[in-house]
Scaffold this active site. Structure first.
Site, PDB file in Angstrom:
ATOM      1  N   ARG A   1      -4.390   9.164   2.008  1.00 44.73           N
ATOM      2  CA  ARG A   1      -3.226   9.639   1.903  1.00 44.73           C
ATOM      3  C   ARG A   1      -3.365  11.223   0.909  1.00 44.73           C
ATOM      4  NH1 ARG A   1      -1.283   5.516   0.277  1.00 44.73           N
ATOM      5  NH2 ARG A   1      -2.813   4.093   0.342  1.00 44.73           N
TER       6      ARG A   1
ATOM      7  N   VAL B   1       0.422  -0.826  -0.068  1.00 48.84           N
ATOM      8  CA  VAL B   1      -0.051   0.106   0.109  1.00 48.84           C
ATOM      9  C   VAL B   1       0.656   1.218  -0.110  1.00 48.84           C
ATOM     10  CG1 VAL B   1      -2.007   1.273   1.013  1.00 48.84           C
ATOM     11  CG2 VAL B   1      -1.962  -1.732   1.395  1.00 48.84           C
ATOM     12  N   CYS B   2       0.960   1.694  -1.171  1.00 45.33           N
ATOM     13  CA  CYS B   2       2.203   2.809  -1.263  1.00 45.33           C
ATOM     14  C   CYS B   2       1.969   4.553  -1.589  1.00 45.33           C
ATOM     15  CB  CYS B   2       3.185   2.426  -2.055  1.00 45.33           C
ATOM     16  SG  CYS B   2       3.756   0.658  -1.410  1.00 45.33           S
ATOM     17  N   THR B   3       2.162   4.892  -2.112  1.00 38.83           N
ATOM     18  CA  THR B   3       2.248   7.165  -2.328  1.00 38.83           C
ATOM     19  C   THR B   3       3.218   6.983  -3.724  1.00 38.83           C
ATOM     20  OG1 THR B   3       0.914   7.813  -0.025  1.00 38.83           O
ATOM     21  CG2 THR B   3       1.554   9.221  -1.935  1.00 38.83           C
TER      22      THR B   3
END
Length: 394
Positions: free
Chosen positions: A332, A141-143
């Protein structure tokens, strides 16, 4: 019969409750002066290693995997413990291990051979390393952020968040797997004929690529995309012998290794069949060369491009389609956009972007590392991170 006054009061209570739910209790004002990395959120620079592509696949990772064998074993034991706790059946776990051995034997060249070499170096069963590679593709789970400054220079950065729902350590207020991954992070320089082909920031034992740079050509990150038509369907089809699709991170690596231009990379990422849905975030080396490619397993759903003349000088991708609101408990995207807007295009730089990625909840309990890339100079730097309490669990 309910009176209008009571109904109005109930509506106010409901709106207030929803507003409170939507407001992130862990959010903070945009960070500044976080770079160069230091302080409690900085846990060290990631060590660098060379992966020699001229070697046979079984030998490429041997030195690194052998050096990190204790950490790899600890992580595998944790993952098996979680599977056992979930299934309550040693037989089922044993059957899964057997299936992973077979699955690994079906992987295309050079991936099966590389996994075999890692297993030998770490003194672990082949199927255990196959399982780890599959886990990594599911629980990321990333940005990711692409920006262009007022001089046309492109920057590409990301927070690598991993370990969602993989064991919460109450004592240390952290995800177990997230913490165990940090000692396994490595900056990798993939070389052929003693020359860099591409560089990446990754986890030792994982042969795919989720963050990488082909110096002078393009930068690329991959984010997980949640969908009902998910990776479990692609995996099931693979097991049944339908193997036209690519593993997400294997495609990322292949593009970094073989594509010779931004447009070539863009076409391959958009139109190659996959085993699972994904977001590919790609930036080139010329003004306007930046996009987020939203993929289903078999089709491109959207290509969102930088548009400098239209005022789009940055792209932010977390784990949600851009035309949909993010999940209320995992927003986010908006905090990242807020911080980019406050920074302004004329002030964009890698240090400024590190500030953005250091701001909660963009930085959260799942964050393993922050990676910063600049394509024209072939520059990549990665740092281990930590998020002190109070901090969002994701």
């Amino acid at each position: 019969m309910r009176t209008p006054g009571i109904a109005a009061a109930a509506a106010v209570v409901l709106v207030t409750a929803l507003t409170a739910l939507a407001r992130d209790p862990f959010a903070e004002e945009c960070r500044t002066k976080e770079y160069p990395p230091s302080g409690p959120t900085y846990k060290g620079k990631i060590p660098e290693y060379v992966i020699n592509l001229d070697l046979p696949p079984k030998e490429r990772w041997f030195k690194l995997a052998h050096e990190k064998r204790v950490e790899i074993k600890r992580l595998i034991q944790t993952m098996k413990g979680m599977l056992l706790a979930f299934s309550h059946s040693k037989k089922m776990v044993a059957a899964l291990e057997s299936k992973m051995n077979w699955l690994g034997s079906t992987l295309p060249y050079p991936f099966g051979g590389e996994i075999e070499g890692i297993a030998l170096a770490a003194d672990l069963p082949f199927g255990d390393i196959v399982m780890f590679n599959i886990f990594y593709e599911i629980f990321t789970v990333c940005t990711s952020i692409i920006t262009e400054d007022t001089n046309g220079k492109l920057y590409h950065v990301r927070n690598l968040d991993f370990g969602l729902f993989l064991g919460w350590d109450i004592k240390n207020s952290s995800w177990v797997v997230t913490q165990e991954l940090k000692p396994l992070m490595a900056s990798l320089d993939f070389q052929r004929n003693n020359k860099t082909v591409f560089k990446s920031a990754s986890i030792t034992g994982y042969i795919g690529v989720v963050s990488g740079i082909a110096p002078g050509l393009f930068t690329l990150t991959m984010n997980e995309r949640f969908s009902l038509d998910g990776g479990y369907i692609g995996l099931f089809e693979w097991i049944l012998g339908q193997r036209r699709g690519w593993w997400m991170s294997f495609l990322t690596r292949s593009v970094l290794e073989n594509s010779t231009s931004y447009e070539d990379a863009k076409n391959k990422l958009a139109y190659t069949d996959l085993l699972a849905p994904a977001y590919y975030i790609l930036a080139g080396n010329k003004s306007g060369e930046g996009c987020v490619i939203t993929r289903s397993r078999t089709a491109v759903l959207d290509i969102w491009n930088l548009d400098i003349k239209g005022g789009i000088w940055y792209l932010v991708e977390t784990n949600y389609d851009r035309w949909k609101d993010p999940f209320v408990l995992d927003n986010r995207r908006d905090p990242a956009m807020k911080c980019l807007n406050q920074t302004k295009q004329e002030n964009i730089s890698l240090p400024a972007l590190y500030n953005v990625l250091s701001t909660k909840p963009i930085l959260n309990k799942l964050t393993v590392a922050t990676t910063l890339m600049e394509v024209s100079e072939g520059h990549i730097e990665s740092y281990l991170r930590d998020c002190l309490n109070p901090c969002s669990p994701w």
